[in-house]
Each structure stands twice: as C-alpha cells, then as structure tokens.
Design a protein around this motif. Structure first.
Motif, mmCIF file in Angstrom:
data_model
loop_
_atom_site.group_PDB
_atom_site.id
_atom_site.type_symbol
_atom_site.label_atom_id
_atom_site.label_comp_id
_atom_site.label_asym_id
_atom_site.label_seq_id
_atom_site.Cartn_x
_atom_site.Cartn_y
_atom_site.Cartn_z
ATOM 1 N N PRO A 82 11.002 10.041 18.285
ATOM 2 C CA PRO A 82 11.119 8.832 17.453
ATOM 3 C C PRO A 82 12.548 8.283 17.575
ATOM 4 O O PRO A 82 13.512 9.042 17.461
ATOM 5 C CB PRO A 82 10.861 9.347 16.030
ATOM 6 C CG PRO A 82 10.176 10.663 16.207
ATOM 7 C CD PRO A 82 10.638 11.226 17.505
ATOM 8 N N GLY A 83 12.635 6.994 17.834
ATOM 9 C CA GLY A 83 13.954 6.361 17.932
ATOM 10 C C GLY A 83 14.569 6.390 19.316
ATOM 11 O O GLY A 83 15.707 5.980 19.498
ATOM 12 N N GLN A 84 13.803 6.852 20.324
ATOM 13 C CA GLN A 84 14.408 7.023 21.655
ATOM 14 C C GLN A 84 14.758 5.698 22.341
ATOM 15 O O GLN A 84 15.493 5.695 23.313
ATOM 16 C CB GLN A 84 13.489 7.846 22.557
ATOM 17 C CG GLN A 84 12.177 7.161 22.910
ATOM 18 C CD GLN A 84 11.281 8.025 23.757
ATOM 19 O OE1 GLN A 84 11.515 9.226 23.885
ATOM 20 N NE2 GLN A 84 10.254 7.449 24.349
ATOM 21 N N ASP A 85 14.219 4.569 21.824
ATOM 22 C CA ASP A 85 14.532 3.287 22.443
ATOM 23 C C ASP A 85 15.503 2.439 21.622
ATOM 24 O O ASP A 85 15.690 1.255 21.890
ATOM 25 C CB ASP A 85 13.235 2.505 22.701
ATOM 26 C CG ASP A 85 12.360 3.235 23.712
ATOM 27 O OD1 ASP A 85 12.929 3.719 24.715
ATOM 28 O OD2 ASP A 85 11.146 3.359 23.486
ATOM 29 N N LEU A 86 16.123 3.059 20.620
ATOM 30 C CA LEU A 86 17.099 2.325 19.798
ATOM 31 C C LEU A 86 18.327 1.953 20.629
ATOM 32 O O LEU A 86 18.595 2.543 21.682
ATOM 33 C CB LEU A 86 17.548 3.205 18.615
ATOM 34 C CG LEU A 86 16.516 3.483 17.541
ATOM 35 C CD1 LEU A 86 17.060 4.540 16.578
ATOM 36 C CD2 LEU A 86 16.170 2.198 16.795
ATOM 37 N N LYS A 87 19.067 0.981 20.099
ATOM 38 C CA LYS A 87 20.361 0.666 20.718
ATOM 39 C C LYS A 87 21.304 1.857 20.537
ATOM 40 O O LYS A 87 21.273 2.518 19.492
ATOM 41 C CB LYS A 87 20.972 -0.576 20.072
ATOM 42 C CG LYS A 87 20.370 -1.863 20.593
ATOM 43 C CD LYS A 87 21.062 -3.062 19.961
ATOM 44 C CE LYS A 87 20.061 -3.869 19.149
ATOM 45 N NZ LYS A 87 20.654 -4.801 18.219
ATOM 46 N N THR A 107 18.465 24.444 20.039
ATOM 47 C CA THR A 107 18.364 23.337 19.088
ATOM 48 C C THR A 107 17.614 22.172 19.720
ATOM 49 O O THR A 107 17.903 21.793 20.849
ATOM 50 C CB THR A 107 19.785 22.867 18.688
ATOM 51 O OG1 THR A 107 20.510 23.993 18.224
ATOM 52 C CG2 THR A 107 19.733 21.812 17.616
ATOM 53 N N ASN A 108 16.659 21.626 18.971
ATOM 54 C CA ASN A 108 15.875 20.505 19.482
ATOM 55 C C ASN A 108 16.098 19.250 18.660
ATOM 56 O O ASN A 108 16.413 19.322 17.471
ATOM 57 C CB ASN A 108 14.383 20.853 19.472
ATOM 58 C CG ASN A 108 14.032 21.809 20.591
ATOM 59 O OD1 ASN A 108 13.820 21.401 21.716
ATOM 60 N ND2 ASN A 108 14.006 23.105 20.273
ATOM 61 N N LEU A 109 15.878 18.138 19.333
ATOM 62 C CA LEU A 109 15.973 16.847 18.662
ATOM 63 C C LEU A 109 14.646 16.551 17.974
ATOM 64 O O LEU A 109 13.588 16.616 18.593
ATOM 65 C CB LEU A 109 16.280 15.760 19.687
ATOM 66 C CG LEU A 109 16.248 14.328 19.177
ATOM 67 C CD1 LEU A 109 17.411 14.076 18.228
ATOM 68 C CD2 LEU A 109 16.282 13.349 20.343
ATOM 69 N N LYS A 110 14.701 16.194 16.687
ATOM 70 C CA LYS A 110 13.478 15.807 16.004
ATOM 71 C C LYS A 110 13.304 14.296 16.063
ATOM 72 O O LYS A 110 12.288 13.786 16.488
ATOM 73 C CB LYS A 110 13.508 16.280 14.555
ATOM 74 C CG LYS A 110 12.209 16.072 13.825
ATOM 75 C CD LYS A 110 12.297 16.698 12.434
ATOM 76 C CE LYS A 110 11.061 16.339 11.626
ATOM 77 N NZ LYS A 110 11.337 16.460 10.193
ATOM 78 N N GLU A 111 14.343 13.606 15.625
ATOM 79 C CA GLU A 111 14.252 12.139 15.705
ATOM 80 C C GLU A 111 15.632 11.507 15.677
ATOM 81 O O GLU A 111 16.619 12.151 15.300
ATOM 82 C CB GLU A 111 13.414 11.590 14.543
ATOM 83 C CG GLU A 111 14.019 11.873 13.182
ATOM 84 C CD GLU A 111 13.252 11.153 12.076
ATOM 85 O OE1 GLU A 111 12.967 9.954 12.249
ATOM 86 O OE2 GLU A 111 12.948 11.795 11.053
ATOM 87 N N ILE A 112 15.658 10.232 16.078
ATOM 88 C CA ILE A 112 16.903 9.470 16.022
ATOM 89 C C ILE A 112 16.710 8.411 14.950
ATOM 90 O O ILE A 112 15.707 7.693 14.937
ATOM 91 C CB ILE A 112 17.202 8.817 17.376
ATOM 92 C CG1 ILE A 112 17.235 9.886 18.472
ATOM 93 C CG2 ILE A 112 18.539 8.069 17.332
ATOM 94 C CD1 ILE A 112 17.180 9.335 19.877
ATOM 95 N N ILE A 113 17.661 8.323 14.031
ATOM 96 C CA ILE A 113 17.515 7.426 12.887
ATOM 97 C C ILE A 113 18.264 6.127 13.158
ATOM 98 O O ILE A 113 19.379 6.119 13.687
ATOM 99 C CB ILE A 113 18.069 8.086 11.610
ATOM 100 C CG1 ILE A 113 17.270 9.363 11.325
ATOM 101 C CG2 ILE A 113 17.984 7.136 10.415
ATOM 102 C CD1 ILE A 113 17.824 10.175 10.191
ATOM 103 N N SER A 114 17.608 5.036 12.759
ATOM 104 C CA SER A 114 18.156 3.710 13.038
ATOM 105 C C SER A 114 18.930 3.179 11.844
ATOM 106 O O SER A 114 18.627 3.507 10.692
ATOM 107 C CB SER A 114 16.980 2.778 13.347
ATOM 108 O OG SER A 114 17.430 1.449 13.416
ATOM 109 N N ASP A 115 19.926 2.345 12.122
ATOM 110 C CA ASP A 115 20.541 1.609 11.016
ATOM 111 C C ASP A 115 19.795 0.277 10.868
ATOM 112 O O ASP A 115 18.788 0.042 11.559
ATOM 113 C CB ASP A 115 22.052 1.409 11.233
ATOM 114 C CG ASP A 115 22.350 0.485 12.387
ATOM 115 O OD1 ASP A 115 21.406 -0.091 12.968
ATOM 116 O OD2 ASP A 115 23.538 0.343 12.726
ATOM 117 N N GLU A 116 20.297 -0.603 10.035
ATOM 118 C CA GLU A 116 19.545 -1.834 9.762
ATOM 119 C C GLU A 116 19.491 -2.766 10.976
ATOM 120 O O GLU A 116 18.660 -3.666 11.045
ATOM 121 C CB GLU A 116 20.119 -2.566 8.518
ATOM 122 C CG GLU A 116 21.571 -2.981 8.634
ATOM 123 C CD GLU A 116 22.540 -1.837 8.316
ATOM 124 O OE1 GLU A 116 23.727 -2.150 8.119
ATOM 125 O OE2 GLU A 116 22.142 -0.649 8.267
#
Lengths: 521, 434
Positions: free
Chosen positions: B114-119, B206-215
């Motif tokens: 989740p979030g892999q295509d964020l800026k 350690t694994n990546l669960k998700e990348i969190i986006s800002d506004e």
C-alpha cells in the motif's frame, strides 16, 4: 539533458576554524607583500608558515579521520573550487597572477635589485634563507619555500585521504622527501659548503631542467672542482643511463609520481583538481603533437646552446663543435632507426608521420650547417632560442599555465602537454618498459571512475572495458585509477614484455570458443 | 544488408551493436526511451555522490555512434508487430526491421505494498530514477530520513548515496542477515557490521507493511510489519530486486515468462526476434545459472554472442565460469565460480572461511566435500585475479592447490599487506582440527 548541480554541504565548525588559521597564515604573507613593516621577521615567517600548515592539517584530519577508510570523492563535482565554479576561477586567476609576478615582476614581491636589500614578501624570508645558506632570500627562495610547504602540507592531506592505500602513502612520502631534501634543503646547504657550485637539484634532470647545460652552469661546475664535475657527470648519466634503466623496470612513474617536483605539487596540492583533465580524443591528439614539439624544441635549443660555447679546434679538445653535432646527429639517427626497425608496428599513423617529420627537420638543420658557412648552428641564434624557450616553455607553459590553471585544466596540464622530460620517459615507457596497468579479466563495468580520476586525461575505461591492459606514454603511474575502481579491475604492475599490450574483442568469462574465434583472428 | 533494430541502449544492446558493426555492414538502429546515449547504469550512484557528472558515465564519446554508423533513436516502443516486422512508438511512428533485438533491461520490483506509487517512493535503476532522487532527496533539509526497502546490491548502493549527503537512512532487510540468500553467514555478517559502521540504521528481519501518505499524496512514513512501528520519512527507496522490463510485449505474440523466453541461441519463438541481457529468460537454466541473470557481465556476453548469430555465424550462448563483483560501501567483493549460502548450498558443498581480525576482509572457498574439487571463491576486501580462477576452474584444481597458489592470484595494489600466509595457516589449522 543535465542534472542540476546540488549545493555542496556545509562544513563543520572545526573546518571553519582550520580555514581561519590557514588564511591568517596567508594573510601575514599578504601583509608583507603590501610592504607592511613586520618586526621580528623570523617570528612572523615561522608563524605564517606554521599557521598555513596547521590549518591544512586540522582541516584534513576533520575531513578524513572522522570517516571510515575508503574512497573520498564525494562532492568533487559539486564544490565550486573543484568543479570550475566561482572559487575555482578565483583561485586560478590568483595563482596565474602570482606566477606572472614571480617570473616577470619579482621586484613587486620586494626583490632588492642592484645590491639593495630586500623588502616586502621576499624580505620576510631573509631570516630563513640566512639560516640555511647564509645569504638573503631571492624570489626563487620564497617560491621554493612555499612550494615545499604546499607539498608537505597537502601531502599530509593526501596521505590521510588514502590512508587505506599503501601505494599512495609511500609515493606521497617519497615526493615529500625529494622536494624537502633534494629541491629545497640540500642545494641551500651546498651553497654554504661551496658557493661556487650553482643551485643544483640533482633530481631535476635535463630536459625538464632546460638550463642544465647552459654555459654559465657548465663553467661553474667545471670550475668548482670534483663536486662540480660529479654533478655534471651525474646530470648526463641521469638522462642517458639512470632514467632509461629505471623506466624500463618500473615505468616513468619512478620519476613523475615518486620523485619529480612538478609531479609532487600536482599529486598533493593539485589532487583536488585531478578529475578536471579532458578525456576527449581531441585532447589526446593535441597532447601528442604539443608535448613532442616541445621536446624537439628543447633538443634543438640545447644543441644550439652547447654548440655556441664549444671550441672549433679538435686538436685542443676532442669535444669540439663538429664532433658534438656529429654525436647529436648520430644519437638521434640511432634512436630513429631502432624504433623504425623494431617498433614501427606499434606506432600510430600520426606518430610515424610525426617522427619522420621531426627527423627530417633535425637532419636538414644539421645538413644545412655542414653545407653552409654560418657561425650559428641551424641558422637560428642560439641565445634567442634559449630565451624564447625559457620564456614560453619554462615560464609561461610550466608555471603560469601548468600550475596557475590547476583549477581549470586539471593538475597535470604541464606534465601532459608540455614537459619534455615526460615526453622522453613516456616514449621509453611506451616502447621499452615492463610497466603496464593490468585489466582484471572481464570484471570492468564501464563505470568511468578510472577515466574521471586520471589526471593525465587517459580514457582508462576505454581499455579496461575491452579487457585490455593500459600501456600509454603519458601514464605517470599515480595509481589512483586502480584505487577508485569499485570492482578491483586495475593493477599497476611491472611484468614481462610479452603480452603487455593485449587488445581483445571478447572478454574473459564468455564462451572459450568465441574468445578463441574473436581474439585470435 | 539487413536492417537491425535494437530496443534498449544498455550494455547488452550496445555490445551487440558494436559487434555487429565489427562483423558486418548491416544497418543498425538503437532505440531508447531513457537517454540519447549509452551510459553505465552501474555508475549512476557516483553522479548523485558528486564523484562524476552524467557525461562521464558515457563509455563512448558522442561522435562514436555516427563514426560507426550506429543510428540512435529516442523513442518509446509501445507495440511490436511481428507479422509486419514493424515497431510502433508511443508517438505512433512505425519503424520497420529485418532483425529485432530486445534488450530492454529491468524495472524495480513492486510487491503491491500500500502506498508504493506515492510521490517520494522510487526505485533506483534508470536515469529518470536518478533525476527523481535528486529532486526527492537533494539534501538532508529536504529529506530528513529515507527508508530503503530491500537488502540487495541496489539497496546498499542507494544507502551509500544518501549517506554521502548526510541523509539519515533506515534500511529494511527482510532476511535476518544482509543478502544471506547469496552470501554465506560469515560474509553476510561482515557486511552487516560494515553497514552499521556507516551509521545506517539497519533493520534485519523486517518487512514493509505500508507507506503512509500526507495530504499531498507524498510519502510521510512507513509502517513496519513485525512491530507496527511507524517511521517518519520523506523518501522511500524500493530496492527489492528487479524484473524484466517487457510489459510492452504482452500483445506481441512473443513468448513471455517472467522475461522474454529465449533458447540457447537467444532466439525467441518468433523468427528474427532475439532477446538479450536482463530481460531474457532461458527456457532451461545454463549450469547453475539462473534463467534470468540481471548482471552487467551477462548482458555484455550475450551481446558478444548474439552478434555472431545475427551476422551468419550461428553460435550458442555458452557463458564460461561464473564471476561477479560488487562494492558494499567501502568493501569490494569479487566472486569466481560458485559459492552458495547456507540456505541454498548442496550437501556436497563444503566451505573454508577466513576472516581478518579487523573484520573488514574475508574469503570463502567452496569445494566438494568428497573430491576436494575447487568450486569457487568469494573474496571481500582483497582483490583477486580473474584469469587465475578461470584457469583453475577449467583445470578442475582441488582446494589444496588453490589455497597454496592463492598468492599468484592476488590483485591488490603494490605494497599492500598480503594475507595469503595467514589464510594458508588457517586452512591447515582448520583441516587438521576438522
């Protein structure tokens, strides 16, 4: 398509302090230059040089000892001073102006002429000169001292930068030693012991030392007894026996990056500019014509100069004008014939044309001499040639451009394009030497770190990515290409002459039949 | 005269082009969407670090291509019409070919995080990735922390790059020791320590669960699977391997697996269409090699080989002994022959391991437990000569012979301290006690 150049990072507080200390030292020199009357000159000189060295030492320690051992080229192309930015140009202009004043307007530095005592900057160095040789300083003493300080201080910096690399450390210790002892201290002490012997840095051999066989020097050597004769003979042996032998065994690096003073400055103070040399094919072509032209000029000039002061009559002394010219002509012919017979196939087309062209020039000059009746050998006034050489090559090329342009052309512009000594040694290195940079099989990834850091502008990668050893006249064997290679591909070696040059199409690691097919056609 | 078109201007395509030119007068066109000229992908990191400029990564000066009559075209090929022997660019332009070489390399893996295509989330493979990184992480003020996901060669390079600008780096590695699917434990441990010495926050297992986006749709933090910890960051580097860059071939009728399927002649199922380099997948692995080898050297060797076939001398792709190299921050690594990690090695493979007390140099020699046949060597911090090992592997030397003759293979610069005696002593010692 270009990436913006990011700003270089801020420097640490310790580095700021170090810069403050170093520039305070420099400022004392500027004060002296501005004719501010400094009391206790000995103290101020010590303070000035001490602060400069101290500043460099503190800066270097903070730069390198705070990090792990390894290659330290981060930001080389971002920093203004080492990427032809504003600070690079400022430094280039300041150095160039310094050289112009040093060579042509020494009185501006405070040189006392016609017996007047020194003033300004040169007077500041009187106490040190008195201490070493018992006479007042000259502009050359000032220059020699600053030169030595630069090699020692920045040599220390370089040794920290490469503290994981013993080749770099030993080589740097060597140039520091030769500068300190042979170029600086010994000649001064010699003067104290025997003031008839001219200043003689015995490692500075002809043709780099273009005045080595000027009449006044040769006369002084001959008149100052055994030691003078010994120097004279050593000078001749240096170029004709010692250097060919050492170059055969180790390549020209034994001189250019272990002994030579010009090389010493380039490798230490000049190191931050090494990547600025041009790697273009066009630069290489220019280099080949330029450096060999300087060599021919140097040979013709020296021959003419020696000719003028030899006698006519072979009965009085066997080594007269005619015998000398015969000797020079014979020697050059011998070299030419040997190369054309044994090494013709190793010369590029332009090198063959060049060699033949220059041979014709020299042969016709000698022939004209024997058919003509002029007193001037080669129809050219020896004195005029000598002073033209001294002005254009000795001062402008090697000093003003060679060192003044470090931040613009890189640190070896003189060594690469102008030095006749480098041309002689390079010729020996290319034709008859065990030295080469070995390429490690098929491991090259064409990254270009080697070419980028080659101060002589050799496109090292062009060879390495073909699995081919690097055998080039200009290589001074600094070893930095090998140091920066991330894949362990390059090694400076002295080995057998067989297979030294090994062009390959298909690299080691591929199908053996394909290698056989492509590499042995 | 054939009209040969090569898609991709990396080492594989360019090597093929150079060799075809050497062997023939064929018309050669290289098409790339990435850059105008061939550059060394492995050197991109040095551009960001300021060791070099982009122009220095080009192995050939720009005049080279015209001089050698290799046409360069900047375009993105979106379609291959094999029936018409025609390519279609994203602009709709059609390009005809007689022979087509696909050499399009790789693209970074994304595993549906989740979030892999964020800026601010990017891989590090292409020139465009370098430009992105320059924009995302120009300095430590803009990028307060970067998180790198995936412990392989690109991950550690990216960490080194960011550290050169003093950007704090957290390095998430799925394995419980760095690259231990490839490296034996001792070596992997040495690199773990070296990464920590460089002040990189290495998180093993350690694994990546998700990348969190800002506004603004920009990455602002990552969440770790195991602990649920949320790590604030501005840049996320996805470096969990690469896979063939072949999406544009889906409708082409060319047989695809993970990569473009090729036989030993590097031919695809379609006549006159070939694939080489990272994007090629062998039907059957060659020896112990993987069916897809995303390695510089493999791309080059395939290019050297395919040029022969294209120019009428049909030969199989038959690579010699395996070799590879890398640099982990300050520690150089070379390998010759096969040394497998504990995870993947066979019963027969035994290891001799030597480590310098400073833990910055080590070697592992693999050999057959019964026959003592030398299988391969990994070397860290000591340079060794390719030629010697290639020869010893061909001659099927045993491990005693190799250890005894190790000094001949030393490739370190002159005056370096040499460790072969220590290695030999350790070897004799271990074998007596073993």
């Amino acid at each position: 398509m270009s990436l913006a150049k990011p700003n270089a990072q801020d420097i640490s507080t310790k580095k700021k302090v170090a810069l403050g200390i170093g520039f305070t030292g420099l400022f004392i020199l500027v004060l002296a230059l501005a004719n501010v009357e400094l009391p206790y000159k000995g103290l101020f000189l010590t303070l000035s040089l001490g602060l400069i060295i101290g500043g460099v030492v503190i800066y270097s320690r903070d730069e390198y000892l705070t990090k792990l051992e390894g290659i330290k080229n981060d930001e080389a192309w971002f920093k203004s001073i080492s990427s032809r930015g504003t600070w690079g140009w400022v430094l280039g202009v300041v150095l160039t102006l310094f050289y112009i004043v040093l060579y042509f307007f020494a009185e501006l530095l405070g040189l006392g002429t016609d017996g007047a005592s020194n003033t300004g900057l040169i007077a500041l160095f009187d106490p040190l000169s008195q201490l070493l040789s018992g006479r007042n300083a000259s502009q050359w003493f000032v220059y020699g001292t600053l030169y030595t300080v630069a090699i020692v201080a920045f040599g220390y910096k370089f040794m920290l930068k490469y503290r994981h690399n013993r080749y770099q450390q030993l080589r740097t210790a060597s140039v520091m030693f030769f500068q300190m002892a042979f170029a600086f201290l010994i000649p001064e002490f010699m003067y104290r012991l025997n003031s008839d012997v001219p200043y003689n840095d015995i490692k500075n051999m002809w043709p780099l030392n273009y005045y080595a066989f000027d009449q006044w020097r040769v006369d002084q050597f001959i008149n100052s007894g055994t030691i003078g004769m010994a120097f004279l003979i050593f000078g001749i042996l240096s170029i004709f026996v010692i250097s060919p032998f050492l170059t055969y065994k180790y390549g020209k690096r034994w001189y250019c990056s272990w002994v030579c003073g010009c090389g010493g400055l380039a490798e230490t103070a000049g190191d931050p500019f090494r990547h600025l040399s041009s790697k273009k094919m066009s630069a290489w072509k220019l280099e080949r014509w330029l450096i060999h032209t300087v060599l021919v000029f140097s040979v013709v000039m020296t021959t003419a100069v020696i000719y003028t002061y030899l006698g006519y009559d072979a009965e009085k002394y066997w080594f007269n004008k005619d015998n000398f010219l015969l000797f020079v002509g014979g020697f050059l012919t011998l070299v030419f014939v040997v190369i054309m017979v044994f090494k013709r196939h190793e010369l590029g087309k332009d090198a063959r044309y060049g060699a033949i062209g220059y041979a014709l020039v020299i042969v016709s000059l000698i022939a004209m001499h024997y058919t003509g009746t002029t007193n001037e050998v080669f129809y050219l006034p020896a004195g005029g040639m000598r002073s033209a050489y001294g002005f254009y090559i000795g001062s402008i090329f090697s000093g003003v451009i060679g060192t003044g342009f470090y931040p613009i052309l890189g640190n070896r512009a003189w060594c690469r394009f102008g030095c006749p000594m480098a041309a002689v040694l390079g010729f020996q290195q290319r034709m008859f030497s065990k030295f080469r940079i070995t390429t490690n099989g098929g491991q090259c990834i064409s990254c270009g770190n080697c070419s980028n850091s080659c101060e002589m502008g050799i496109d090292v990668r062009a060879y390495a990515q073909k699995g081919e050893n690097i055998v080039r006249s200009s290589c001074v064997g600094c070893g930095v290409c090998s140091a920066v290679c991330p894949r362990g591909v390059l090694k400076l070696e002295n080995g057998s002459l067989d297979g030294r040059i090994n062009p390959t199409d298909v690299l080691l690691g591929n199908d053996v039949d394909l290698m056989e097919l492509m590499n042995n056609k | 005269m054939k009209n040969i078109v090569i898609i991709g201007n990396g080492i594989a395509g360019v090597t093929a082009a150079r060799h075809i030119r050497k062997l023939s007068d064929n018309k050669i066109t290289i098409i790339s969407a990435e850059t105008d000229h061939f550059f060394s992908r492995t050197a991109l990191m040095y551009v960001y670090m300021g060791h070099m400029k982009y122009e220095h990564t080009k192995p050939y000066e720009d005049y080279f291509w015209k001089k050698n009559r290799i046409d360069l075209k900047r375009a993105y090929i979106k379609q291959v019409l094999t029936d018409d022997k025609t390519l279609v660019t994203s602009e709709g332009e059609k390009i005809a070919y007689d022979s087509l070489i696909i050499a399009t390399g790789s693209k970074p893996n994304k595993f549906g995080w989740p979030g892999q295509d964020l800026k601010g989330v990017q891989g590090l493979y292409s020139y465009q990735d370098l430009e992105k990184l320059e924009a995302n992480a120009p300095d430590k003020e803009t990028c307060n922390r970067a998180v790198i996901v995936g412990g392989g060669l690109i991950g550690i390079e990216m960490a080194e790059m960011l550290r050169s600008r003093n950007i704090p780096v957290t390095f998430l590695v799925r394995e419980d020791s760095f690259w231990n699917g490839v490296l034996p434990a001792g070596e992997s441990g040495l690199i773990n320590k070296h990464i920590l010495d460089h002040h990189i926050d290495l998180r093993l297992g350690t694994n990546l669960k998700e990348i969190i986006s800002d506004e603004n749709g920009r990455a602002k933090a990552v969440v770790i699977t195991e602990t649920g910890e949320e790590l604030p960051c501005n840049v996320v580097g996805l470096t969990a391997g690469v896979s063939p860059n072949i999406d544009f071939l889906k409708e082409s009728g060319i047989e695809l697996g993970r990569g473009v399927k090729v036989n030993r002649f590097l031919e695809t199922n379609i006549k006159d269409v070939y694939a080489i380099g990272d994007c090629a997948e062998q039907h059957e692995p060659i020896g112990m090699r993987r069916p897809i080898e995303a390695v510089w050297y493999t791309g080059r060797m395939m290019g050297e080989t395919l040029a022969q076939t294209i120019c009428g001398n049909k030969i199989e792709y038959k690579p010699g002994h395996w070799f590879n190299s890398a640099k982990f921050l300050d520690i150089e690594y070379q390998t010759y022959g096969w040394v497998f990690s504990e995870r993947s090695k066979s019963e027969q493979e035994a290891h001799f391991h030597w480590m310098h007390p400073d833990e910055d140099k080590c070697i592992t020699v693999a050999y057959d437990k019964d026959s003592k046949l030398f299988l391969g060597i990994n070397t860290f911090g000591i340079r060794m000569r390719h030629e010697n090992f290639d020869k010893w592997l061909t001659e099927k030397r045993d491990v005693d012979y190799v250890i005894k003759h190790l000094p001949e293979a030393n490739f370190d610069p002159e005056f370096y301290k040499q460790f072969e005696n220590q290695i030999l002593a350790a070897y004799n010692n271990q074998l007596q006690t073993a």
